[in-house]
Scaffold this active site. Structure first.
Site, PDB file in Angstrom:
ATOM      1  N   TRP A  61       0.836  -1.193   0.000  1.00  0.00           N
ATOM      2  CA  TRP A  61       0.000   0.000   0.000  1.00  0.00           C
ATOM      3  C   TRP A  61       0.875   1.248   0.000  1.00  0.00           C
ATOM      4  O   TRP A  61       2.076   1.181   0.218  1.00  0.00           O
ATOM      5  CB  TRP A  61      -1.023   0.016   1.132  1.00  0.00           C
ATOM      6  CG  TRP A  61      -0.487  -0.126   2.549  1.00  0.00           C
ATOM      7  CD1 TRP A  61       0.745  -0.552   2.950  1.00  0.00           C
ATOM      8  CD2 TRP A  61      -1.209   0.138   3.742  1.00  0.00           C
ATOM      9  NE1 TRP A  61       0.845  -0.565   4.320  1.00  0.00           N
ATOM     10  CE2 TRP A  61      -0.357  -0.152   4.836  1.00  0.00           C
ATOM     11  CE3 TRP A  61      -2.504   0.582   4.013  1.00  0.00           C
ATOM     12  CZ2 TRP A  61      -0.740   0.000   6.167  1.00  0.00           C
ATOM     13  CZ3 TRP A  61      -2.897   0.721   5.342  1.00  0.00           C
ATOM     14  CH2 TRP A  61      -2.031   0.439   6.398  1.00  0.00           C
ATOM     15  N   ASN A  62       0.224   2.391  -0.313  1.00  0.00           N
ATOM     16  CA  ASN A  62       0.944   3.649  -0.464  1.00  0.00           C
ATOM     17  C   ASN A  62       0.195   4.783   0.226  1.00  0.00           C
ATOM     18  O   ASN A  62      -1.035   4.732   0.386  1.00  0.00           O
ATOM     19  CB  ASN A  62       1.061   4.031  -1.943  1.00  0.00           C
ATOM     20  CG  ASN A  62       1.765   2.996  -2.774  1.00  0.00           C
ATOM     21  OD1 ASN A  62       2.972   2.835  -2.685  1.00  0.00           O
ATOM     22  ND2 ASN A  62       1.010   2.278  -3.610  1.00  0.00           N
ATOM     23  N   HIS A  73     -10.924  16.023 -12.385  1.00  0.00           N
ATOM     24  CA  HIS A  73     -11.439  16.416 -11.076  1.00  0.00           C
ATOM     25  C   HIS A  73     -12.752  17.169 -11.174  1.00  0.00           C
ATOM     26  O   HIS A  73     -13.157  17.639 -12.231  1.00  0.00           O
ATOM     27  CB  HIS A  73     -10.402  17.235 -10.298  1.00  0.00           C
ATOM     28  CG  HIS A  73     -10.036  18.538 -10.926  1.00  0.00           C
ATOM     29  ND1 HIS A  73      -8.987  18.666 -11.829  1.00  0.00           N
ATOM     30  CD2 HIS A  73     -10.549  19.787 -10.790  1.00  0.00           C
ATOM     31  CE1 HIS A  73      -8.886  19.925 -12.203  1.00  0.00           C
ATOM     32  NE2 HIS A  73      -9.824  20.625 -11.593  1.00  0.00           N
ATOM     33  N   HIS A  79     -15.375  26.295  -4.517  1.00  0.00           N
ATOM     34  CA  HIS A  79     -14.039  26.474  -5.087  1.00  0.00           C
ATOM     35  C   HIS A  79     -13.767  27.938  -5.461  1.00  0.00           C
ATOM     36  O   HIS A  79     -12.625  28.371  -5.437  1.00  0.00           O
ATOM     37  CB  HIS A  79     -13.902  25.578  -6.318  1.00  0.00           C
ATOM     38  CG  HIS A  79     -12.629  25.724  -7.079  1.00  0.00           C
ATOM     39  ND1 HIS A  79     -11.387  25.800  -6.494  1.00  0.00           N
ATOM     40  CD2 HIS A  79     -12.395  25.816  -8.433  1.00  0.00           C
ATOM     41  CE1 HIS A  79     -10.457  25.917  -7.411  1.00  0.00           C
ATOM     42  NE2 HIS A  79     -11.040  25.948  -8.602  1.00  0.00           N
ATOM     43  N   HIS A 207     -15.553  29.765 -14.070  1.00  0.00           N
ATOM     44  CA  HIS A 207     -15.496  29.557 -12.623  1.00  0.00           C
ATOM     45  C   HIS A 207     -16.450  30.519 -11.906  1.00  0.00           C
ATOM     46  O   HIS A 207     -17.240  30.099 -11.050  1.00  0.00           O
ATOM     47  CB  HIS A 207     -14.067  29.763 -12.117  1.00  0.00           C
ATOM     48  CG  HIS A 207     -13.160  28.610 -12.368  1.00  0.00           C
ATOM     49  ND1 HIS A 207     -12.542  28.409 -13.578  1.00  0.00           N
ATOM     50  CD2 HIS A 207     -12.759  27.594 -11.561  1.00  0.00           C
ATOM     51  CE1 HIS A 207     -11.793  27.309 -13.500  1.00  0.00           C
ATOM     52  NE2 HIS A 207     -11.907  26.801 -12.305  1.00  0.00           N
TER      53      HIS A 207
END
Length: 259
Positions: A61-62, A73, A79, A207
């Site tokens: 695992w990491n 994303h 945001h 945005h």
């Protein structure tokens, strides 16, 4: 046969194809670069915890390090300053994560002009050809930019005047946010705005307008060429980060064949 059984059967027979719209997350995944004095997010990295060794003999695992807005994303309303009182990514209704999609293909125009901007009349002409944008769905803007995603330099396409990537005009972003029925905008570029949007009036209209209207963004999508203009269903899976402005996401599309 129950509806979900029908869906699973259709996926198994490939009458419904599952198309992965997600870029791989790795150290070379392109990341947006803001000029000084603005702070930049980190790229993606792995740090090994154990791999069948004395640190953990039976498992691998990491730890991962990444920014919320790295790779494919999801942008939540909070945001952007215009959406500061809106939803964070953990608060986005799960019903909004499964939605129909309209795919607008302007890859030829973007290939001829990397600063190409989608205008309201382009969307209106698409609607004349294909029908209205889907209520509560996504507008997916295909520019062919995913072909550049293997190179940070080619993907950002920046020179002394800044990045040059396709996007939306100020008027189109405002119309999409305020008048269209869609819940969000999906793009193949590093962000929902054009590369030159820092110089627009007002700047970064996708945005500011979309997130300010409580709508969403999906960025760095792949394989939009595999989707029809209408009829696909998008499943977006961001991590429910409490207080998060966004999240890396696994984005899939369901495409029905032979209908």
């Amino acid at each position: 046969m129950p509806v979900l059984d029908q869906l699973l059967s259709a996926i198994g027979s490939r009458a419904v194809e599952v198309v992965d719209l997600t870029a791989r997350l790795e150290a070379t995944t392109p990341v947006i670069q803001l000029p000084p004095p603005f702070a930049n997010t980190v790229g993606f990295s792995l740090r090994e915890v154990s791999r069948y060794d004395e640190r953990g003999p039976g498992w691998y695992w990491n730890d991962i390090t990444t920014g919320e807005h790295t790779g494919t994303h999801f942008d939540a309303p909070v945001h952007w300053i215009t959406g500061r009182d809106g939803l964070d990514v953990s608060q986005v209704p799960v019903s909004a994560l499964i939605a129909p999609a309209a795919v607008l293909d302007f890859s030829a125009e973007a290939a001829a002009d990397p600063d190409f901007l989608l205008e309201i009349e382009h969307v209106k002409q698409w609607e004349a050809d294909h029908g209205p944008l889907p209520e509560g769905g996504w507008l997916l803007y295909r520019t062919g930019w995913d072909a550049r995603s293997g190179s940070q330099q080619e993907f950002l396409n920046a020179n002394a005047t800044g990045p040059h990537t396709p996007g939306l005009s100020v008027e189109c972003a405002r119309w999409l946010a305020r008048e269209s029925p869609v819940l969000g905008l999906g793009v193949e570029t590093v962000g929902t705005d054009a590369g030159a949007a820092h110089s627009f009036d007002p700047p970064f209209p996708c945005h500011a307008e979309l997130l300010g209207a409580g709508k969403y963004g999906l960025t760095q999508l792949q394989n939009l060429a595999a989707l029809p203009a209408t009829g696909a269903v998008v499943i977006a899976g961001p991590l429910p980060i409490a207080g998060g402005s966004g999240s890396p996401a696994r984005v899939l599309a369901l495409v029905e064949h032979g209908s």
